[in-house]
Scaffold this motif. Structure first.
Motif, PDB file in Angstrom:
ATOM      1  N   ALA A   1       0.819  -1.216   0.000  1.00 37.81           N
ATOM      2  CA  ALA A   1       0.000   0.000   0.000  1.00 37.81           C
ATOM      3  C   ALA A   1       0.852   1.266   0.000  1.00 37.81           C
ATOM      4  N   ARG A   2       2.132   1.160   0.362  1.00 39.36           N
ATOM      5  CA  ARG A   2       3.014   2.331   0.379  1.00 39.36           C
ATOM      6  C   ARG A   2       3.529   2.681  -1.009  1.00 39.36           C
ATOM      7  N   ALA A   3       3.535   1.705  -1.933  1.00 40.73           N
ATOM      8  CA  ALA A   3       4.086   1.893  -3.271  1.00 40.73           C
ATOM      9  C   ALA A   3       3.135   2.687  -4.151  1.00 40.73           C
TER      10      ALA A   3
ATOM     11  N   SER B   1       5.815   2.277  -9.773  1.00 39.73           N
ATOM     12  CA  SER B   1       7.064   1.873  -9.124  1.00 39.73           C
ATOM     13  C   SER B   1       7.563   0.579  -9.742  1.00 39.73           C
ATOM     14  N   ASP B   2       8.872   0.474  -9.913  1.00 34.36           N
ATOM     15  CA  ASP B   2       9.430  -0.731 -10.532  1.00 34.36           C
ATOM     16  C   ASP B   2      10.268  -1.576  -9.567  1.00 34.36           C
ATOM     17  N   LEU B   3      10.332  -1.183  -8.295  1.00 33.65           N
ATOM     18  CA  LEU B   3      11.089  -1.926  -7.292  1.00 33.65           C
ATOM     19  C   LEU B   3      10.366  -1.831  -5.960  1.00 33.65           C
ATOM     20  N   LYS B   4      10.180  -2.968  -5.297  1.00 38.22           N
ATOM     21  CA  LYS B   4       9.548  -2.969  -3.979  1.00 38.22           C
ATOM     22  C   LYS B   4      10.602  -2.655  -2.922  1.00 38.22           C
ATOM     23  N   LEU B   5      10.288  -1.724  -2.042  1.00 40.20           N
ATOM     24  CA  LEU B   5      11.188  -1.412  -0.933  1.00 40.20           C
ATOM     25  C   LEU B   5      10.861  -2.320   0.245  1.00 40.20           C
TER      26      LEU B   5
ATOM     27  N   ASP C   1       1.842   7.802   7.133  1.00 38.70           N
ATOM     28  CA  ASP C   1       1.512   8.243   5.781  1.00 38.70           C
ATOM     29  C   ASP C   1       2.731   8.077   4.862  1.00 38.70           C
ATOM     30  N   VAL C   2       3.315   6.871   4.892  1.00 41.20           N
ATOM     31  CA  VAL C   2       4.524   6.561   4.124  1.00 41.20           C
ATOM     32  C   VAL C   2       4.135   6.129   2.716  1.00 41.20           C
ATOM     33  N   HIS C   3       4.788   6.723   1.723  1.00 39.22           N
ATOM     34  CA  HIS C   3       4.600   6.351   0.321  1.00 39.22           C
ATOM     35  C   HIS C   3       5.950   6.405  -0.374  1.00 39.22           C
ATOM     36  N   TYR C   4       6.104   5.572  -1.419  1.00 38.80           N
ATOM     37  CA  TYR C   4       7.340   5.634  -2.183  1.00 38.80           C
ATOM     38  C   TYR C   4       7.084   5.394  -3.665  1.00 38.80           C
ATOM     39  N   TYR C   5       8.026   5.917  -4.465  1.00 40.80           N
ATOM     40  CA  TYR C   5       8.018   5.728  -5.909  1.00 40.80           C
ATOM     41  C   TYR C   5       9.438   5.368  -6.313  1.00 40.80           C
ATOM     42  N   THR C   6       9.592   4.250  -6.992  1.00 47.89           N
ATOM     43  CA  THR C   6      10.919   3.820  -7.447  1.00 47.89           C
ATOM     44  C   THR C   6      10.919   3.756  -8.970  1.00 47.89           C
ATOM     45  N   ARG C   7      12.022   4.179  -9.569  1.00 51.06           N
ATOM     46  CA  ARG C   7      12.148   4.134 -11.008  1.00 51.06           C
ATOM     47  C   ARG C   7      13.624   4.138 -11.373  1.00 51.06           C
TER      48      ARG C   7
END
Length: 175
Positions: free
Chosen positions: A43-45, A49-53, A70-76
């Motif tokens: 749910a944070r991603a 995003s192309d990588l799971k943290l 309220d943690v969110h992330y975006y990876t690319r």
């Protein structure tokens, strides 16, 4: 005289139709379940995003504060942007080596004022709540030589403090 109680018969085609509709509806839900869920089931991603943290996110060489909400992330392409809200921002900056112990939070040697009206937009792709202005941007290099940028909301009441709790955005290269 005997009375016959009349029963209505449900046509067989109606029963078959209900079964076919249920099967088609269930199939559609199954096919598109990935579209409606967050990437990696996390749910944070943020979308795209192309990588799971990992469960405990290490951003800029230190784990984000334990009280982070309220943690969110975006990876690319090997980079990550993480946003969260915490009351322990000063501690995080010290642990990550972004701000040395004993230094003023807003020392121009370590950061700059971010121009922001009432809100500061999140980086492209990153989901979640925007930062509220004013904000301070720290530019740092970790021990392994990679760059880290941290933007933190400043207090609107005290000149030498962060909001409590403060929202931050941390940008870095993923390990």
């Amino acid at each position: 005289m005997s009375e016959t109680v009349g029963r209505r018969r449900v046509p067989a085609w109606l029963g078959v139709g209900v079964v076919v509709l249920a099967a088609v509806g269930g199939g559609c839900v199954w096919l598109y379940r990935e579209e409606s869920s967050p990437p990696f089931g996390d749910a944070r991603a943020c979308d795209g995003s192309d990588l799971k943290l990992p469960g405990v996110i290490t951003a800029g060489g230190a784990s984000i504060p334990a009280d982070a909400t309220d943690v969110h992330y975006y990876t690319r392409n090997g980079s990550a942007q993480v946003t969260f809200t915490s009351g322990l921002m000063k501690d995080y900056l010290h642990r990550a080596g972004i701000l040395p112990e004993g230094k003023d939070l807003f020392d121009k040697k370590y950061g700059t004022h971010a121009e922001a009206d009432p809100e500061l937009a999140l980086p492209a792709g990153l989901c979640g709540s925007p930062l509220r202005g004013p904000a301070w941007v720290y530019h740092s290099t970790t021990a392994n030589g990679t760059g880290v940028d941290v933007t933190v909301e400043q207090s609107t009441v005290y000149d030498d403090a962060f909001r409590f709790p403060a929202r931050a955005v941390v940008g870095y290269t993923t390990p």
